[in-house]
Design an enzyme around this catalytic site. Structure first.
Site, PDB file in Angstrom:
ATOM      1  N   HIS A 369     -39.937 -94.821  11.230  1.00 56.12           N
ATOM      2  CA  HIS A 369     -39.907 -93.086  11.292  1.00 56.12           C
ATOM      3  C   HIS A 369     -41.079 -92.541  10.759  1.00 56.12           C
ATOM      4  O   HIS A 369     -41.813 -93.097   9.882  1.00 56.12           O
ATOM      5  CB  HIS A 369     -38.621 -92.344  10.640  1.00 56.12           C
ATOM      6  CG  HIS A 369     -37.427 -92.379  11.360  1.00 56.12           C
ATOM      7  ND1 HIS A 369     -36.795 -91.333  11.844  1.00 56.12           N
ATOM      8  CD2 HIS A 369     -36.336 -93.644  11.464  1.00 56.12           C
ATOM      9  CE1 HIS A 369     -35.454 -91.816  12.554  1.00 56.12           C
ATOM     10  NE2 HIS A 369     -35.446 -93.000  12.221  1.00 56.12           N
ATOM     11  N   ALA A 388     -40.599 -83.168  19.384  1.00 56.04           N
ATOM     12  CA  ALA A 388     -39.755 -82.222  19.827  1.00 56.04           C
ATOM     13  C   ALA A 388     -38.968 -81.763  18.670  1.00 56.04           C
ATOM     14  O   ALA A 388     -38.741 -80.293  18.377  1.00 56.04           O
ATOM     15  CB  ALA A 388     -38.758 -82.370  20.949  1.00 56.04           C
ATOM     16  N   GLU A 389     -38.477 -82.715  17.882  1.00 54.39           N
ATOM     17  CA  GLU A 389     -37.608 -82.152  16.793  1.00 54.39           C
ATOM     18  C   GLU A 389     -38.490 -81.642  15.628  1.00 54.39           C
ATOM     19  O   GLU A 389     -38.139 -80.585  14.866  1.00 54.39           O
ATOM     20  CB  GLU A 389     -36.950 -83.595  16.280  1.00 54.39           C
ATOM     21  CG  GLU A 389     -35.775 -83.852  17.131  1.00 54.39           C
ATOM     22  CD  GLU A 389     -35.636 -85.826  16.751  1.00 54.39           C
ATOM     23  OE1 GLU A 389     -34.669 -86.035  17.529  1.00 54.39           O
ATOM     24  OE2 GLU A 389     -36.295 -86.208  16.183  1.00 54.39           O
ATOM     25  N   PHE A 421     -40.104 -90.166   3.954  1.00 55.04           N
ATOM     26  CA  PHE A 421     -38.845 -89.195   3.765  1.00 55.04           C
ATOM     27  C   PHE A 421     -38.108 -88.945   5.084  1.00 55.04           C
ATOM     28  O   PHE A 421     -39.030 -88.769   6.183  1.00 55.04           O
ATOM     29  CB  PHE A 421     -39.173 -87.862   3.109  1.00 55.04           C
ATOM     30  CG  PHE A 421     -38.192 -86.710   3.257  1.00 55.04           C
ATOM     31  CD1 PHE A 421     -37.302 -86.816   2.153  1.00 55.04           C
ATOM     32  CD2 PHE A 421     -38.332 -85.950   3.909  1.00 55.04           C
ATOM     33  CE1 PHE A 421     -36.318 -86.102   1.853  1.00 55.04           C
ATOM     34  CE2 PHE A 421     -37.258 -84.674   3.670  1.00 55.04           C
ATOM     35  CZ  PHE A 421     -36.373 -84.878   2.900  1.00 55.04           C
ATOM     36  N   VAL A 425     -34.166 -82.986  11.208  1.00 60.16           N
ATOM     37  CA  VAL A 425     -34.811 -81.541  11.245  1.00 60.16           C
ATOM     38  C   VAL A 425     -34.065 -80.693  12.019  1.00 60.16           C
ATOM     39  O   VAL A 425     -34.161 -79.684  11.820  1.00 60.16           O
ATOM     40  CB  VAL A 425     -36.437 -82.010  11.676  1.00 60.16           C
ATOM     41  CG1 VAL A 425     -37.177 -82.630  10.515  1.00 60.16           C
ATOM     42  CG2 VAL A 425     -36.360 -82.479  12.930  1.00 60.16           C
TER      43      VAL A 425
END
Length: 470
Positions: A369, A388-389, A421, A425
């Protein structure tokens, strides 16, 4: 992939809106089974007499013999019960489940059915057990039932219900391609589609509980009042659901020789009057409901996840967990079926594979991530989903000070925990993300590892909902 053919979810928590005509709150569908003359009988070439659904408690087949009492109980249905029920309900839209050989022995009754405008669906060739019938024989009997039904009534049946069916029945009927619906199911309060190869067949669930057959079994109805009370309770619950915006269908099953008895027709009359006294009740034949449903909710032709081969499944869902297609590959080893053909169904399979992975494998997923508002985002090197997120939460529109704050927190968090982290979202705003960042950064590593894994699973769920819908 291990396929489990049963659908244990159906419509789940979000059933489709029925949109019954006129905004009706409930669809009430009455079936009258016409079986008299199609039951087991050595006169019909069967090995023994009938033993099912009569007034004789504990009846047993009589091999090679006629059973006079059983025959006369069935004859009551054709001689008296049918006509009593016909007089009571000829003004209502009704569906007949007609056994083809029984209809052939009932010219007066068939004429009365047609004069009343009732739908005459097929109830098979004979009212016999099909569970041990070879597939080829059952297929031939279905064809003969259609032929004889058409010859006797003047048109082919558009609905089918075997009743005493085999595991092959629904598929075999669907493969004929000529039916608006098949009713050999008790699985729902609404119609639903099943797929057999390239054939999509509408299933119109029937009923065993709102059914006068319970007068003929132990622990069933004894008096008409019990039948009346049960049907009213069923109606009231479904009607209330319709008032709340989720209209359903109430099926009622009747038999000429059972409900046609005087002491039971009185209860039926009270039930029908009670239902008719409510606003927004649509009395309809099963064919009318089936045709309405097919128009409002046609069959979907998208490939189902549980029908996909491994390569196709991985191609479709390998990117749900960031840069970790191995999760989708391992998910293919689990049992799956129609109940997994939804966002949460696929999510369950993927999460099982993720949760069973080693700590090192799950850590690799976390490290796949990107940092929030980090250098990869600035360089436009995120996956389309991550881009997009993050944009949805406004992380692509940070001020210089906000970007510096995020990057400093990212660096501190990775130094403390050994992975970036992670937060879903889509569930948050820029402010709540920043607050969670500051709150979680001082957690111990084990606590934060577990929380990061939960967030990864939530991100996957949201992506699947976006891809497959609720």
């Amino acid at each position: 992939m291990q396929r489990y053919p049963r659908d244990m979810t159906g419509y789940g928590p979000n059933p489709p809106r029925a949109n019954w005509p006129g905004g009706a709150k409930i669809a009430v569908q009455i079936v009258l089974n016409y079986e008299e003359g199609g039951e087991n009988n050595i006169l019909h070439g069967d090995a023994a007499s009938e033993a099912f659904l009569s007034e004789i408690t504990g009846a047993q087949p009589w091999p090679g013999m006629r059973h006079w009492n059983m025959e006369s109980l069935y004859e009551y249905g054709s001689r008296a019960g049918f006509w009593r029920l016909h007089r009571m309900m000829q003004h209502l839209p009704l569906t007949i489940y007609g056994v083809a050989t029984a209809l052939a022995r009932a010219p007066e009754q068939v004429a009365a059915m047609k004069d009343a405008g009732w739908e005459i669906a097929s109830h098979g060739l004979k009212w016999v057990e099909h569970k041990d019938m070879p597939e080829a024989e059952e297929r031939a009997q279905i064809a003969e039932a259609i032929r004889l039904h058409t010859e006797v009534t003047g048109e082919p049946p558009k609905g089918w219900y075997t009743g005493r069916c085999s595991n092959n029945t629904v598929r075999l009927v669907a493969e004929t391609g000529g039916f608006d619906y098949v009713a050999d199911s008790y699985a729902d309060d609404l119609p639903y589609w099943m797929t057999f190869g390239d054939t999509h067949q509408l299933i119109m669930p029937y009923t065993m509980d709102c059914n006068d057959m319970r007068f003929g079994i132990q622990a069933g109805f004894t008096t008409g009042d019990q039948f009346e009370s049960y049907l009213k309770d069923s109606f009231n619950v479904l009607y209330a659901e319709g008032v709340d915006g989720a209209p359903k269908m109430l099926s009622i099953g009747l038999h000429c020789r059972i409900m046609g008895r005087p002491g039971r027709t009185a209860a039926l009359k009270r039930v029908l009057d009670y239902m008719a006294g409510h606003d927004g009740v649509w009395f309809a034949t099963r064919q009318q409901i089936a045709q309405h449903w097919a128009k409002e909710h046609p069959a979907r032709y998208a490939q189902r996840p549980s029908d996909m081969q491994r390569d196709d499944f991985v191609a479709a869902f390998g990117g749900i967990f960031e840069h970790s297609p191995w999760i989708a590959d391992r998910a293919c080893d689990y049992e799956s079926g129609p109940t997994h053909d939804s966002a949460r169904g696929v999510h369950n399979l993927l999460c099982r594979a993720f949760r069973c992975a080693s700590d090192d494998e799950r850590l690799a997923v976390l490290n796949a991530h990107p940092d929030l508002a980090g250098k990869l985002a600035a360089a436009g090197r995120l996956t389309a989903e991550s881009t997009a997120e993050q944009a949805g939460a406004g992380l692509d529109m940070l001020t210089d000070d906000e970007r510096a704050t995020f990057q400093n927190l990212n660096a501190d968090y990775v130094a403390r925990h050994g992975f970036p982290f992670i937060i879903a979202v889509k569930d948050n705003t820029k402010a709540s993300i920043l607050a969670a960042f500051k709150r979680r950064i001082d957690n111990d590593r084990d606590t934060e590892f577990a929380e990061a894994c939960r967030q990864v699973e939530r991100i996957a769920e949201l992506r699947l909902i976006e891809k497959l819908g609720q």
